[in-house]
Scaffold this motif. Structure first.
Motif, PDB file in Angstrom:
ATOM      1  N   GLN A 126     -56.869 -15.091  82.671  1.00 30.68           N
ATOM      2  CA  GLN A 126     -56.798 -16.210  81.736  1.00 30.68           C
ATOM      3  C   GLN A 126     -56.645 -17.530  82.476  1.00 30.68           C
ATOM      4  O   GLN A 126     -56.194 -17.559  83.610  1.00 30.68           O
ATOM      5  N   ARG A 127     -56.999 -18.607  81.771  1.00 30.15           N
ATOM      6  CA  ARG A 127     -56.963 -19.903  82.430  1.00 30.15           C
ATOM      7  C   ARG A 127     -55.546 -20.221  82.901  1.00 30.15           C
ATOM      8  O   ARG A 127     -55.345 -20.869  83.907  1.00 30.15           O
ATOM      9  N   ARG A 128     -54.540 -19.775  82.144  1.00 33.66           N
ATOM     10  CA  ARG A 128     -53.168 -19.910  82.626  1.00 33.66           C
ATOM     11  C   ARG A 128     -52.596 -18.543  82.947  1.00 33.66           C
ATOM     12  O   ARG A 128     -51.435 -18.256  82.677  1.00 33.66           O
ATOM     13  N   LYS A 207     -57.326 -24.453  87.577  1.00 36.55           N
ATOM     14  CA  LYS A 207     -57.737 -24.216  86.190  1.00 36.55           C
ATOM     15  C   LYS A 207     -59.108 -23.563  86.147  1.00 36.55           C
ATOM     16  O   LYS A 207     -59.900 -23.835  85.253  1.00 36.55           O
ATOM     17  N   VAL A 209     -61.904 -21.285  85.213  1.00 33.61           N
ATOM     18  CA  VAL A 209     -62.128 -20.444  84.047  1.00 33.61           C
ATOM     19  C   VAL A 209     -62.846 -19.196  84.545  1.00 33.61           C
ATOM     20  O   VAL A 209     -63.953 -19.280  85.066  1.00 33.61           O
TER      21      VAL A 209
ATOM     22  N   VAL B 225     -55.695 -28.604  71.788  1.00 35.47           N
ATOM     23  CA  VAL B 225     -55.584 -27.853  73.035  1.00 35.47           C
ATOM     24  C   VAL B 225     -56.422 -26.592  72.851  1.00 35.47           C
ATOM     25  O   VAL B 225     -56.511 -26.057  71.742  1.00 35.47           O
ATOM     26  N   GLN B 228     -57.132 -20.763  74.335  1.00 33.37           N
ATOM     27  CA  GLN B 228     -56.958 -19.900  75.508  1.00 33.37           C
ATOM     28  C   GLN B 228     -56.001 -20.510  76.534  1.00 33.37           C
ATOM     29  O   GLN B 228     -55.395 -19.781  77.315  1.00 33.37           O
ATOM     30  N   ASP B 229     -55.854 -21.834  76.493  1.00 35.94           N
ATOM     31  CA  ASP B 229     -54.899 -22.452  77.418  1.00 35.94           C
ATOM     32  C   ASP B 229     -53.460 -22.153  77.032  1.00 35.94           C
ATOM     33  O   ASP B 229     -52.544 -22.309  77.837  1.00 35.94           O
TER      34      ASP B 229
END
Lengths: 362, 406
Positions: A126-128, A207, A209, B225, B228-229
């Motif tokens: 996941q991005r985070r 970050k 993706v 936002v 997915q973030d």
């Protein structure tokens, strides 16, 4: 007479298997061949269209992309995972303390069901997620890590040069000296950090993706790279186990003789282990090629987390044609793609046998 | 011995007099709903008629299951048809036309009946439906001293309110944005844009672009936002964790919030209007009960169908806050006037079906292939991988090829 009875018995025992094979393979295969020449939506009678499906397939972007993705994926994953599995098996075949523990630990990923592994990896990617976090941490702490590495090398070089000047034949990475360098480098780095000379860089957040993107790296979509990493991770253990079994069959005496002749571990690996393992490598490569060419589950499970065109493989294309979401099934199309996949698998395995590693040993 | 034989024969006779009607739908929360309706409404009404209902819920891909069953001739007598793949199902010729069997669709919401009508024939009775609405976190708005979103909001005033919440509270976002036509489409419809023109072509015109730029710009303007973030897959997920002030979902969010955030103090209002046209847009997500053409018990099945969509069944479902009824007469049901967050949510969702430009969640049988192209354009822009121009040009090109206009 006796022979004939024996043959009858054999047939009798084989009958259940043969009938299953006949129904679920031969009959299904012939139906697929027939459907691939028709336009068929599961509901109305198939309509004969000749080679139209095949011609249309090779004009369709998504199919060509699936073909390209599949071929690259299969080639890359097979090469990397065979090599890594072999190296890992060779290491775990040595006599080191607690080897059983390591064998168990390294085998664990293959016990995971691919559904569970995929879900864990979706989280990692996941991005985070974990991967970006780890990369961000590394990037932020790069000054400290590089300083530490530089200091370690410096101390080691100084020590080795000193010892050699004294006429002692020390190796560049002599363990005793390396330990001393490590302690010194750690202490100095810690000191520099405490003084505030060195500090992690601020505001670094990776970050990348990994899934929901159409970006490519080396001409391959990044989401496909994610699947590559995931698949290599989960398949290596199985192949490692097969290699480990093969390695146990190589007589220890050969290694002992080589060691007496002065062969290094790396030379032993390439001159003894690899040639003697040829039949096993053949098995592993063939299994890997077939498995990777038919990659389906991970693509299906990642689903909407990544754009279809970035992860699609031939097997998934077949499924998607027969059961398109919200649309009428295109069975003829799917059957054509399935046959292309079958022929491709056959061709790749035959080519591998002819030009790659064959089962013929030393 | 003789007595036993008589009993056995009697039972056999009884069994042969029974007509079995198989019904099937998807699993998950629907299992509890359908079982509830069967136990409380359908089975009591069927007593003495010799009709027995067998319910077969399907976990997993229901479309795949039903298409397989229809083609193999093993389909249940009554089954769900989702609007998203309804056209493919109805075109198969395996779903019975209900108008020919004398089924009356008059009492149902016209929008929904139209959604299950193909070439003038009615192929399903709407079971229930959903539309989109704005759910907002009352506590966050109150804490920030910002007025709640309301039905007079346009995209601009709605965005300004969200921005004010973000600016004053600092640690929350306005709304989660997802690269999904199932949410974005409502805004595109508000501009007057239609998914297909008379030629069956999808044209991403200026109106579409206006909605597209507004929606994808929410993140850059500091209001939205990416879901997915926040580690979420849908706007409801972000909303439940109170990381965002508002969500765009249908009534399905109620059950999720009841589970995940029972104390969340939320309100519901309509999707904001396009400031230029003054209209709102919305989707109708709906499912029908349809009849298998090859059913051997059509008469009994029709009786069951009638009971499954009867006012009593819908009242039962509505009162438990499980689904929105498809019968027009239930619009004035006292349930909708009850105080509380769920009746309000259901009321707004119910009324959403008749406000502005509302389209069923169906794309001429092109399904996910059509939607994916727009979803990918949305995600490419939201992730900064393509400019709006590039994304729309690429999407237009692919849509033209898909619809056969290139």
């Amino acid at each position: 007479m006796h022979r004939r009875t024996e043959a009858l018995y054999a047939l009798g025992f084989l009958a259940p298997y043969l009938s299953v094979l006949g129904v679920f393979f031969l009959y299904a295969f012939l139906r697929t061949v027939y459907f691939s020449f028709t336009q068929y939506d599961l509901f109305h009678a198939p309509e004969w269209v000749g080679f139209q499906n095949y011609a249309a397939l090779f004009r369709e972007d998504l199919f060509l992309r699936a073909l390209r993705n599949t071929l690259f994926y299969s080639f890359f994953v097979t090469v990397v995972q065979t090599f890594l599995a072999l190296v890992l098996a060779a290491i775990l075949n040595t006599k080191i303390r607690g080897v059983t523990f390591f064998r168990t630990v390294y085998y664990l990923p293959s016990i995971l069901s691919s559904a569970a592994a995929t879900l864990i990896f979706i989280w990692v990617f996941q991005r985070r997620g974990f991967l970006n976090y780890a990369l961000g941490w590394l990037e932020a702490h790069a000054p400290i890590l590089l300083t530490f590495l530089g200091l370690f090398l410096l101390f080691q070089l100084v020590q080795v040069a000193w010892e050699r000047r004294l006429g002692l034949p020390v190796h560049l990475f002599d363990p005793a000296l390396a330990t001393a360098s490590l302690v010194l480098a750690l202490a100095l780095t810690w000191f520099l950090v405490a003084l505030g000379v060195l500090a992690p860089r601020e505001g670094i957040e990776v970050k990348t993706v990994w899934l929901n993107t159409r970006r490519e790296w080396l001409g391959v979509p990044i989401p496909l790279w994610s699947i590559i990493i995931m698949n290599i991770y989960t398949t290596i253990p199985t192949f490692m186990l097969i290699f480990l079994a093969g390695l146990q069959d190589i007589p220890k005496t050969i290694y002992e003789a080589a060691a007496i002749d002065g062969a290094t571990p790396v030379q032993q690996f390439f001159k003894i282990t690899v040639p003697l393992l040829r039949p096993v490598i053949f098995l592993v490569v063939t299994m890997s090629l077939i498995g990777t060419l038919q990659l389906f589950d991970q693509v299906a499970l990642i689903g909407n987390a990544a754009p279809l065109e970035s992860t699609i493989t031939l097997a998934y294309y077949v499924y998607n044609s027969v059961f398109p979401s919200g649309a009428t099934p295109k069975v003829g199309f799917g059957a054509g793609a399935a046959l292309v996949l079958a022929l491709l698998t056959l061709a790749v395995v035959l080519l591998q046998r002819r030009f790659g590693i064959s089962e013929r040993g030393y | 011995m003789k007595r036993l034989l008589v009993i056995a024969l009697a039972l056999l006779g009884l069994a042969s007099a029974q007509v079995q009607v198989r019904i099937s739908g998807w699993g998950g929360t629907d299992v509890a709903i359908v079982n509830g309706v069967l136990e409380n409404v359908v089975r009591p009404a069927l007593e003495g008629t010799g009709i027995e209902v067998v319910y077969e819920p399907v976990e997993g891909d229901f479309q795949q299951f039903i298409f397989n069953a229809l083609s193999a001739g093993t389909a249940p007598d009554l089954f769900y048809v989702d609007i998203f793949w309804s056209r493919a199902a109805f075109a198969s010729g395996k779903v019975a036309a209900l108008d020919a069997l004398g089924v009356d669709a008059e009492p149902f919401l016209d929008n929904l009946v139209q959604a299950f009508t193909l070439d003038g024939h009615l192929y399903g009775i709407p079971k229930d439906f959903n539309t989109l609405a704005i759910e907002f976190n009352k506590d966050l708005f109150e804490e920030a001293g910002v007025p709640f979103p309301n039905q007079n909001d346009t995209w601009e005033t709605f965005e300004a309110k969200l921005k004010a919440v973000v600016d004053r509270l600092g640690d929350v976002h306005g709304i989660c944005v997802v690269p999904d036509f199932a949410r974005f489409g409502a805004f595109a419809f508000a501009t007057g844009w239609k998914p297909f023109n008379e030629d069956g072509r999808t044209v991403l015109d200026e109106n579409f672009r206006r909605a597209f730029e507004w929606y994808t710009g929410l993140v850059d303007r500091g209001v939205g936002v990416l879901a997915q973030d926040l580690g979420q897959g849908w706007t409801g997920g972000c909303f439940a964790t109170e990381e965002v002030a508002a969500a765009i979902e249908g009534a399905w969010i109620a059950g999720f919030l009841r589970d995940q955030a029972p104390n969340l103090n939320y309100g519901t209002t309509f999707i904001p209007k396009d400031p230029v046209t003054g209209q709102r847009g919305n989707f109708i997500f709906t499912v029908s009960w349809s009849l298998y053409e090859g059913s051997k018990n059509k008469e009994a099945a029709l009786k069951v169908l009638e009971l499954l969509t009867s006012p009593e069944a819908q009242q039962w479902v509505l009162e438990r806050g499980l689904a929105i009824p498809s019968r027009a007469a239930l619009a004035n049901n006292p349930y909708f006037q009850r105080p509380g967050k769920e009746p309000q949510l259901n009321r707004v969702v119910f009324q959403g079906a008749s406000q502005g430009n509302v389209f069923p969640f169906e794309f001429r049988g092109l399904g996910a292939d059509w939607m994916n192209i727009i979803n990918e354009a949305l995600s490419a822009v939201l992730l900064g991988e393509k400019s709006v121009d590039q994304a729309l040009a690429d999407a237009q090109d692919r849509l033209d090829r898909l619809t056969g206009h290139k």
